[in-house]
Write a protein that holds these residues in place. Structure first.
Motif, PDB file in Angstrom:
ATOM      1  N   TYR A   1      38.847 -41.861  49.157  1.00 58.29           N
ATOM      2  CA  TYR A   1      37.455 -42.232  48.954  1.00 58.29           C
ATOM      3  C   TYR A   1      37.354 -43.305  47.872  1.00 58.29           C
ATOM      4  O   TYR A   1      38.209 -43.402  46.991  1.00 58.29           O
ATOM      5  N   SER A   2      36.289 -44.108  47.934  1.00 62.27           N
ATOM      6  CA  SER A   2      36.087 -45.144  46.928  1.00 62.27           C
ATOM      7  C   SER A   2      35.723 -44.506  45.595  1.00 62.27           C
ATOM      8  O   SER A   2      35.349 -43.330  45.528  1.00 62.27           O
ATOM      9  N   SER A   3      35.803 -45.300  44.516  1.00 62.96           N
ATOM     10  CA  SER A   3      35.478 -44.773  43.189  1.00 62.96           C
ATOM     11  C   SER A   3      34.036 -44.289  43.124  1.00 62.96           C
ATOM     12  O   SER A   3      33.733 -43.255  42.526  1.00 62.96           O
ATOM     13  N   GLY A   4      33.113 -45.044  43.762  1.00 60.58           N
ATOM     14  CA  GLY A   4      31.713 -44.628  43.768  1.00 60.58           C
ATOM     15  C   GLY A   4      31.515 -43.320  44.504  1.00 60.58           C
ATOM     16  O   GLY A   4      30.787 -42.435  44.055  1.00 60.58           O
ATOM     17  N   SER A   5      32.177 -43.165  45.650  1.00 64.17           N
ATOM     18  CA  SER A   5      32.068 -41.923  46.414  1.00 64.17           C
ATOM     19  C   SER A   5      32.689 -40.762  45.651  1.00 64.17           C
ATOM     20  O   SER A   5      32.183 -39.635  45.688  1.00 64.17           O
ATOM     21  N   ALA A   6      33.794 -41.028  44.947  1.00 61.58           N
ATOM     22  CA  ALA A   6      34.454 -39.969  44.186  1.00 61.58           C
ATOM     23  C   ALA A   6      33.540 -39.440  43.091  1.00 61.58           C
ATOM     24  O   ALA A   6      33.460 -38.231  42.847  1.00 61.58           O
ATOM     25  N   LEU A   7      32.815 -40.338  42.403  1.00 63.10           N
ATOM     26  CA  LEU A   7      31.860 -39.899  41.392  1.00 63.10           C
ATOM     27  C   LEU A   7      30.685 -39.164  42.034  1.00 63.10           C
ATOM     28  O   LEU A   7      30.104 -38.259  41.435  1.00 63.10           O
ATOM     29  N   ALA A   8      30.348 -39.538  43.264  1.00 58.84           N
ATOM     30  CA  ALA A   8      29.263 -38.850  43.965  1.00 58.84           C
ATOM     31  C   ALA A   8      29.620 -37.386  44.208  1.00 58.84           C
ATOM     32  O   ALA A   8      28.750 -36.511  44.169  1.00 58.84           O
ATOM     33  N   PHE A   9      30.905 -37.099  44.455  1.00 62.08           N
ATOM     34  CA  PHE A   9      31.325 -35.706  44.621  1.00 62.08           C
ATOM     35  C   PHE A   9      31.076 -34.916  43.334  1.00 62.08           C
ATOM     36  O   PHE A   9      30.637 -33.764  43.374  1.00 62.08           O
ATOM     37  N   LEU A  10      31.349 -35.530  42.189  1.00 61.63           N
ATOM     38  CA  LEU A  10      31.095 -34.875  40.909  1.00 61.63           C
ATOM     39  C   LEU A  10      29.602 -34.623  40.724  1.00 61.63           C
ATOM     40  O   LEU A  10      29.185 -33.573  40.220  1.00 61.63           O
ATOM     41  N   LEU A  11      28.797 -35.574  41.165  1.00 61.22           N
ATOM     42  CA  LEU A  11      27.348 -35.430  41.089  1.00 61.22           C
ATOM     43  C   LEU A  11      26.869 -34.260  41.947  1.00 61.22           C
ATOM     44  O   LEU A  11      26.089 -33.408  41.497  1.00 61.22           O
ATOM     45  N   VAL A  12      27.350 -34.188  43.184  1.00 62.45           N
ATOM     46  CA  VAL A  12      26.945 -33.117  44.096  1.00 62.45           C
ATOM     47  C   VAL A  12      27.415 -31.759  43.580  1.00 62.45           C
ATOM     48  O   VAL A  12      26.697 -30.755  43.686  1.00 62.45           O
ATOM     49  N   PHE A  13      28.613 -31.703  43.023  1.00 62.82           N
ATOM     50  CA  PHE A  13      29.144 -30.463  42.455  1.00 62.82           C
ATOM     51  C   PHE A  13      28.182 -29.896  41.413  1.00 62.82           C
ATOM     52  O   PHE A  13      27.873 -28.696  41.408  1.00 62.82           O
ATOM     53  N   ASN A  14      27.681 -30.744  40.542  1.00 64.68           N
ATOM     54  CA  ASN A  14      26.808 -30.279  39.470  1.00 64.68           C
ATOM     55  C   ASN A  14      25.382 -30.013  39.949  1.00 64.68           C
ATOM     56  O   ASN A  14      24.710 -29.115  39.436  1.00 64.68           O
ATOM     57  N   ILE A  15      24.909 -30.777  40.933  1.00 63.50           N
ATOM     58  CA  ILE A  15      23.589 -30.484  41.509  1.00 63.50           C
ATOM     59  C   ILE A  15      23.611 -29.114  42.181  1.00 63.50           C
ATOM     60  O   ILE A  15      22.694 -28.297  42.018  1.00 63.50           O
ATOM     61  N   GLY A  16      24.659 -28.850  42.948  1.00 62.75           N
ATOM     62  CA  GLY A  16      24.792 -27.542  43.576  1.00 62.75           C
ATOM     63  C   GLY A  16      24.813 -26.424  42.557  1.00 62.75           C
ATOM     64  O   GLY A  16      24.216 -25.358  42.766  1.00 62.75           O
ATOM     65  N   ALA A  17      25.479 -26.671  41.427  1.00 55.26           N
ATOM     66  CA  ALA A  17      25.556 -25.655  40.378  1.00 55.26           C
ATOM     67  C   ALA A  17      24.181 -25.330  39.813  1.00 55.26           C
ATOM     68  O   ALA A  17      23.843 -24.163  39.592  1.00 55.26           O
ATOM     69  N   VAL A  18      23.358 -26.356  39.580  1.00 53.92           N
ATOM     70  CA  VAL A  18      22.027 -26.139  39.003  1.00 53.92           C
ATOM     71  C   VAL A  18      21.146 -25.340  39.956  1.00 53.92           C
ATOM     72  O   VAL A  18      20.599 -24.286  39.604  1.00 53.92           O
ATOM     73  N   VAL A  19      21.001 -25.843  41.173  1.00 51.77           N
ATOM     74  CA  VAL A  19      20.070 -25.233  42.125  1.00 51.77           C
ATOM     75  C   VAL A  19      20.548 -23.842  42.537  1.00 51.77           C
ATOM     76  O   VAL A  19      19.795 -22.860  42.491  1.00 51.77           O
ATOM     77  N   GLY A  20      21.810 -23.744  42.920  1.00 50.23           N
ATOM     78  CA  GLY A  20      22.321 -22.479  43.422  1.00 50.23           C
ATOM     79  C   GLY A  20      22.346 -21.381  42.384  1.00 50.23           C
ATOM     80  O   GLY A  20      22.019 -20.223  42.673  1.00 50.23           O
ATOM     81  N   THR A  21      22.713 -21.721  41.149  1.00 53.61           N
ATOM     82  CA  THR A  21      22.811 -20.705  40.105  1.00 53.61           C
ATOM     83  C   THR A  21      21.450 -20.102  39.786  1.00 53.61           C
ATOM     84  O   THR A  21      21.313 -18.885  39.614  1.00 53.61           O
ATOM     85  N   ILE A  22      20.420 -20.941  39.706  1.00 50.04           N
ATOM     86  CA  ILE A  22      19.080 -20.425  39.411  1.00 50.04           C
ATOM     87  C   ILE A  22      18.587 -19.535  40.550  1.00 50.04           C
ATOM     88  O   ILE A  22      18.001 -18.471  40.319  1.00 50.04           O
ATOM     89  N   VAL A  23      18.843 -19.936  41.795  1.00 51.15           N
ATOM     90  CA  VAL A  23      18.413 -19.130  42.940  1.00 51.15           C
ATOM     91  C   VAL A  23      19.128 -17.780  42.948  1.00 51.15           C
ATOM     92  O   VAL A  23      18.510 -16.717  43.109  1.00 51.15           O
ATOM     93  N   ILE A  24      20.442 -17.798  42.746  1.00 52.07           N
ATOM     94  CA  ILE A  24      21.212 -16.553  42.780  1.00 52.07           C
ATOM     95  C   ILE A  24      20.847 -15.645  41.613  1.00 52.07           C
ATOM     96  O   ILE A  24      20.904 -14.417  41.718  1.00 52.07           O
ATOM     97  N   SER A  25      20.442 -16.231  40.482  1.00 54.35           N
ATOM     98  CA  SER A  25      20.098 -15.412  39.316  1.00 54.35           C
ATOM     99  C   SER A  25      18.937 -14.473  39.611  1.00 54.35           C
ATOM    100  O   SER A  25      18.839 -13.391  39.028  1.00 54.35           O
ATOM    101  N   LEU A  26      18.043 -14.875  40.505  1.00 60.49           N
ATOM    102  CA  LEU A  26      16.930 -14.003  40.869  1.00 60.49           C
ATOM    103  C   LEU A  26      17.440 -12.734  41.542  1.00 60.49           C
ATOM    104  O   LEU A  26      16.912 -11.639  41.322  1.00 60.49           O
TER     105      LEU A  26
END
Length: 461
Positions: A292-317
């Protein structure tokens, strides 16, 4: 009087204004923590090509580990001092220290100096999370504590999101140095807010016998506080048989009553942080080597952390209803399965979904383990327990960068990195079943009080 003392400080209100205030300041502080950690993963590809540095993947992994050694020392030392000197003072001090050291990384002339600044930043960085989570937990209602911890700890992936976005925008135009200058923002924005508005923990003040200060803080924030609660806190402290010194809290963690749970929590956090730091440090480079390109590789890091924010708050309920253990088992296994999926040649959409679920699993596990720790120990041991849990966990975060760096440097297929990251999730799912009930409770979920000590701003009726 008996009924009032059982309710604890503040009656039945679940979300008081002061709870929201503490939650906001502690959450923003953890955002700065998350940015500082994840920014290194975002700049590694640039550092490997920095003229005159000659940095190898193994060397980059070593620098990552040096910073984490500082975090280990900071977490254990600051966590213990926090139970002696107070949450507010230590949190502000750690925030100032790591912001300055992070900014100095931008002017490092060599990898050695850069690594030294990262180590020094780690000393302050390691103390932020145990202190912020202890303070937020003590101003939360037990019925919403998993949600409170999810919100506070979601600051970490939010910081990761900001680091990934900043990397995508800043690095191609201005290089890696401005990424660390952005680390000075907390010093300018968050510290003044914390100095002016952040209160000390009322239950900490009570546990230390500082009742006049506790009453003053309660009056300032319109929190009901009567003599019965002060007497209850004092008698609970006396029943614990421990003095108020920091070392007694450390000894208590490894006493007969708590040693089994303590060892499980230490190991679980170690395994979880191995996954979190391994992915946050090396995911962009691993995906780049996967084609993957450098930009796409950083996008994976972005998605990893977005998933962490949204999913963790939902599961905490769900965690506040089902209890900690089943949720932690689920998130551990979710992290392992998601990481294994990353080793496959999946369509791009499914690959991004797997990355997001990996963020939910890895970050979510850490959030709920910390919430479990906060409910398992008395308040006088709270920050010490957090500090030692996170401090020992830093061993996992220290091992992840060099282990994955060696795998990458050896030229092995990129899939081996994901195999190495999946194993800890399975081990952690087994360990959670070995955690015993907290002393003096009837629920393995840890909702009761250990040792009878007042544990939070508001206790259940």
């Amino acid at each position: 009087m008996h009924d009032d003392s059982r309710k604890g400080i503040g009656g039945n209100a679940t979300w008081r204004p002061v709870t929201l205030l503490v939650l906001a300041i502690c959450g923003i502080t953890v955002v700065a923590d998350g940015y500082d950690v994840v920014v290194y993963g975002a700049v590694i590809p640039s550092l490997l090509h920095e003229p005159g540095w000659g940095l190898t993947p193994a060397g980059a992994g070593l620098i990552g580990s040096v910073a984490l050694v500082g975090m280990l020392m900071g977490a254990t030392t600051v966590g213990t001092l926090t139970d002696t000197l107070g949450r507010r003072r230590m949190l502000i001090g750690c925030l100032i220290w790591f912001s300055v050291m992070t900014g100095l990384c931008a002017i490092a002339p060599t990898p050695e100096v850069f690594g030294a600044f990262r180590f020094l930043a780690g000393l302050g960085l390691g103390g932020v999370l145990p202190t912020a989570t202890a303070l937020a937990g003590e101003y939360s209602h037990p019925k919403t504590r998993n949600l409170v911890f999810a919100i506070v700890f979601s600051g970490f992936p939010v910081g990761g999101i900001l680091a990934a976005l900043s990397g995508m925008l800043v690095i191609p135009r201005s290089g890696w140095q401005p990424m660390f200058l952005l680390g000075l923002v907390p010093l300018l924005l968050v510290v003044p807010l914390a100095v002016r508005y952040l209160p000390e923990s009322i239950v900490f003040l009570q546990a230390k016998g500082r009742y006049a200060e506790a009453r003053k803080t309660a009056d300032r924030w319109n929190i009901p506080l009567d003599d019965a609660q002060e007497e209850a806190a004092a008698s609970a402290e006396a029943r614990s048989g421990l003095d108020s010194g920091g070392m007694s809290s450390v000894k208590a963690l490894f006493s007969h009553s708590y040693i089994a749970a303590t060892l499980c929590f230490l190991a679980m956090t170690c395994l979880c942080l191995f996954m979190i730091y391994g992915l946050n440090t090396w995911l962009p480079e691993i995906m780049r080597r996967a084609g993957y390109s450098s930009g796409s590789a950083l996008a994976f890091l972005l998605v990893f952390n977005i998933g962490a924010v949204v999913g963790t708050i939902v599961i905490s309920l769900a965690a506040d209803r089902l209890g900690s253990k089943p949720i932690i088992v689920t998130t551990y296994l979710l992290a392992s399965v998601s990481v294994i999926l990353l080793s496959l040649r999946l369509p791009t959409g499914m690959l991004y979904l797997a990355v997001a679920l990996g963020g939910v699993g890895a970050m979510g596990t850490q959030t709920f383990v910390l919430a479990y720790v906060s409910k398992h120990y008395p308040v006088r041991m709270g920050a010490t327990a957090m500090g030692w849990t996170l401090g020992f966990g830093r061993i996992g975060s220290m091992l992840a960068p060099p282990v994955l760096g060696l795998i990458i440097g050896a030229g092995w297929a990129f899939q081996w990195n994901f195999y190495a990251l999946a194993i800890p999730g399975v081990m952690g799912a087994v360990l959670i079943g070995l955690v015993p009930r907290a002393p003096g409770t009837e629920s393995s979920g840890g909702h009761g009080q250990a040792g009878g000590t007042v544990r939070s701003l508001v206790e259940p009726t």
